[in-house]
Design a protein around this motif. Structure first.
Motif, short mmCIF file in Angstrom:
data_model
loop_
_atom_site.label_atom_id
_atom_site.label_comp_id
_atom_site.label_asym_id
_atom_site.label_seq_id
_atom_site.Cartn_x
_atom_site.Cartn_y
_atom_site.Cartn_z
N ALA A 32 0.85 -1.17 -0.11
CA ALA A 32 -0.05 -0.09 -0.10
C ALA A 32 0.95 1.43 0.01
N ARG A 33 0.66 2.24 -0.98
CA ARG A 33 1.38 3.54 -0.93
C ARG A 33 0.27 4.52 -0.85
N GLY A 86 10.59 0.13 2.61
CA GLY A 86 10.92 1.37 1.80
C GLY A 86 9.87 2.01 1.82
N ASP A 87 8.46 1.81 2.31
CA ASP A 87 7.27 2.60 2.44
C ASP A 87 7.66 3.83 3.19
N ALA A 88 7.55 5.00 2.63
CA ALA A 88 7.85 6.21 3.19
C ALA A 88 6.27 7.06 3.32
N THR A 89 5.20 6.47 3.07
CA THR A 89 4.00 7.03 3.29
C THR A 89 3.35 6.77 4.59
N GLY A 90 3.60 5.44 5.01
CA GLY A 90 3.03 4.96 6.29
C GLY A 90 1.95 4.04 5.97
N HIS A 124 -1.34 7.30 8.00
CA HIS A 124 -0.19 7.80 7.36
C HIS A 124 1.03 8.38 8.53
N PHE A 125 2.00 8.56 8.03
CA PHE A 125 3.08 9.02 8.89
C PHE A 125 2.66 10.38 9.08
N PRO A 126 2.96 10.89 10.55
CA PRO A 126 2.84 12.24 10.69
C PRO A 126 3.57 12.96 9.90
#
Length: 345
Positions: free
Chosen positions: A148-149, A269-273, A177-179
């Motif tokens: 998921a992205r 590698g997921d930077a969206t959370g 998602h990430f803060p």
């Protein structure tokens, strides 16, 4: 919902059962016996807590209490294994540094790890509406979507959330998602597993299909389990506190428009959370978990019944396991273990 809110609720709901306890870190390495059984190393780095019989295969027939010599969990009868991916900080120059976990509130001296909850539905409603059946030996499950992205891909896993902590008790609203700002006291991640079992399968090919949320989609709604999954189980809930404080004053990366972007990235590698996920392999000794679920007002490892052996934090911290995958996961890295780089889409 955080622990202090739950405590307030349980005081008003004497017929409910909940247990909250901590598990210190057992080992951090690239092993995943649920999704990548037998693969050494697995695809990405995980942080694992629980019984020290954890290994690369974890055969469902394995006697986890019998094969373990210690557990990192506060309950000495809990030899289950619980694990999540690890979190990294990506600097402006593209290098990565691992973010460590810290002991949750009341467990600050623990060696990182996870706080675990097992709950009945009465915690969210006014009374206990269903019999809660503990898991069976060989049971395991997974929640989340590693690919998921986007919000659309992650919406069905809205039970996986992030909270930006200003203090232990002052927290931003949950998001999936990430803060998008520095969090003065770290980031807390909540991972709530499904609560309805098909009553037959201890696992399934995707490690999810044998479980379901209630028909209305949430545990806390008090809705009935679907006919396909009629057996109500405890809600397993991980709470993980990531110590992002050391990175708040570092230079955060920017995008092509010179706008600051979230610097945190999962070990795959997921930077969206949006790809937040978690794994669980049941390993309680005998009927210990069922005793907890059958006990009123059981919270913070104390209660009116089901007196089970407890460990000190020192004993929990002393149970560790040497990694069998030897690689640098703590230095400043040019790529994440397994060759991953940050992905925002």
């Amino acid at each position: 919902m955080q622990w202090y809110t739950l405590f307030t609720l349980i005081l008003a709901v004497p017929s409910s059962a909940i247990v909250r306890f901590h598990c210190s870190q057992l080992v951090t390495q690239r092993l995943d016996p649920l999704v990548n059984p037998g693969l050494i190393p697995s695809s990405h780095v995980h942080q694992i807590v629980g019984g020290n019989s954890f290994n690369a295969t974890m055969d469902p027939k394995k006697d986890m209490p019998g094969h373990s010599t210690c557990t990192t969990c506060q309950f000495g009868d809990d030899f289950s294994n619980y694990w999540t991916a690890t979190l990294y900080f990506r600097a402006q120059n593209g290098s990565y540094k691992r973010v460590h976990t810290i002991g949750n509130n009341q467990f600050e001296t623990a060696n990182g790890g996870l706080t675990i909850y097992y709950m009945q539905d009465a915690i969210y409603t006014s009374n206990q509406s269903s019999k809660v059946t503990a898991f069976k030996p060989g049971f395991r499950m997974f929640i989340g979507d590693i690919s998921a992205r986007s919000l659309e891909q992650a919406e069905r896993f809205r039970q996986l959330t992030y909270v930006c902590m200003d203090t232990w008790t002052q927290r931003a609203p949950e998001s999936i998602h990430f803060p998008n700002r520095p969090c003065p006291d770290g980031i807390t991640i909540s991972q709530r597993f499904p609560t309805c079992w098909d009553g037959v399968n201890l696992d399934s090919p995707d490690h999810m299909s044998h479980m379901a949320y209630p028909e209305t989609g949430t545990f806390e709604s008090g809705g009935p389990c679907p006919a396909t999954h009629p057996v109500r189980t405890p809600q397993v809930f991980f709470e993980v506190v990531w110590d992002t404080k050391p990175f708040n004053n570092l230079t955060w990366p920017v995008d092509e428009n010179n706008q600051t972007v979230n610097p945190f990235v999962w070990s795959f590698g997921d930077a969206t959370g949006y790809a937040n996920h978690a794994d669980y392999v049941f390993g309680w000794k005998g009927d210990a978990l069922q005793k907890i679920m059958d006990t009123d007002s059981y919270f913070n490892s104390t209660g009116s019944g089901a007196r089970l052996p407890l460990q000190t934090i020192e004993q929990m911290n002393n149970c560790t396991q040497a990694p069998i995958v030897t690689e640098d996961i703590d230095g400043w890295l040019t790529s994440l273990s397994g060759g991953y780089q940050s992905q925002y889409s």
